[in-house]
Design a protein around this motif. Sequence first.
Motif, PDB file in Angstrom:
ATOM      1  N   MET A   1       4.035  14.362  -8.905  1.00 15.17           N
ATOM      2  CA  MET A   1       4.960  15.439  -8.816  1.00 15.17           C
ATOM      3  C   MET A   1       5.851  15.628 -10.081  1.00 15.17           C
ATOM      4  N   GLY A   2       5.600  14.455 -10.873  1.00 16.99           N
ATOM      5  CA  GLY A   2       6.287  14.711 -12.256  1.00 16.99           C
ATOM      6  C   GLY A   2       7.797  13.891 -12.233  1.00 16.99           C
ATOM      7  N   ARG A   3       7.842  13.251 -11.105  1.00 17.38           N
ATOM      8  CA  ARG A   3       8.894  12.189 -10.936  1.00 17.38           C
ATOM      9  C   ARG A   3       8.685  10.911 -11.588  1.00 17.38           C
ATOM     10  N   VAL A   4       9.698  10.065 -12.023  1.00 17.78           N
ATOM     11  CA  VAL A   4       9.615   8.841 -12.588  1.00 17.78           C
ATOM     12  C   VAL A   4      10.680   8.016 -11.678  1.00 17.78           C
TER      13      VAL A   4
ATOM     14  N   ASP B   1       2.249   6.843  -6.422  1.00 17.97           N
ATOM     15  CA  ASP B   1       1.229   7.760  -7.130  1.00 17.97           C
ATOM     16  C   ASP B   1       1.503   9.090  -6.604  1.00 17.97           C
ATOM     17  N   GLN B   2       2.242   9.559  -5.643  1.00 13.53           N
ATOM     18  CA  GLN B   2       2.571  10.737  -5.322  1.00 13.53           C
ATOM     19  C   GLN B   2       3.685  11.278  -6.096  1.00 13.53           C
TER      20      GLN B   2
ATOM     21  N   ARG C   1       0.742  -1.189   0.038  1.00 15.17           N
ATOM     22  CA  ARG C   1       0.039   0.065  -0.078  1.00 15.17           C
ATOM     23  C   ARG C   1       0.818   1.294  -0.066  1.00 15.17           C
ATOM     24  N   VAL C   2       1.767   1.442   0.866  1.00 19.85           N
ATOM     25  CA  VAL C   2       2.581   2.331   0.931  1.00 19.85           C
ATOM     26  C   VAL C   2       3.539   2.783  -0.338  1.00 19.85           C
TER      27      VAL C   2
END
Length: 53
Positions: free
Chosen positions: A48-51, A43-44, A36-37
Motif C-alpha cells: 500500500m506504499g506505507r512504511v 507485506d500489506q 506470521r501476522v
Amino acid sequence: MMPELGKYAVEVLSAYGVTLLLLAGIVALSLRRDARVRRLLADQERRMGRVHE
C-alpha cells in the motif's frame, strides 16, 4: 518445599507435567502466529506504499 503427595504422587506430577507442556505449546503457537501476522501486515503495508516500523 515439595508437599507429601502419598499414593497419588505419580498422577499429580504427571498432571503438572502435561499442564506445563500444554502451556509451553500454547505460548509457542502464539509466538509463531504473532511472527506470521506481523510479516503479513508488513507485506500489506509495503504494497500500500506505507512504511511503518
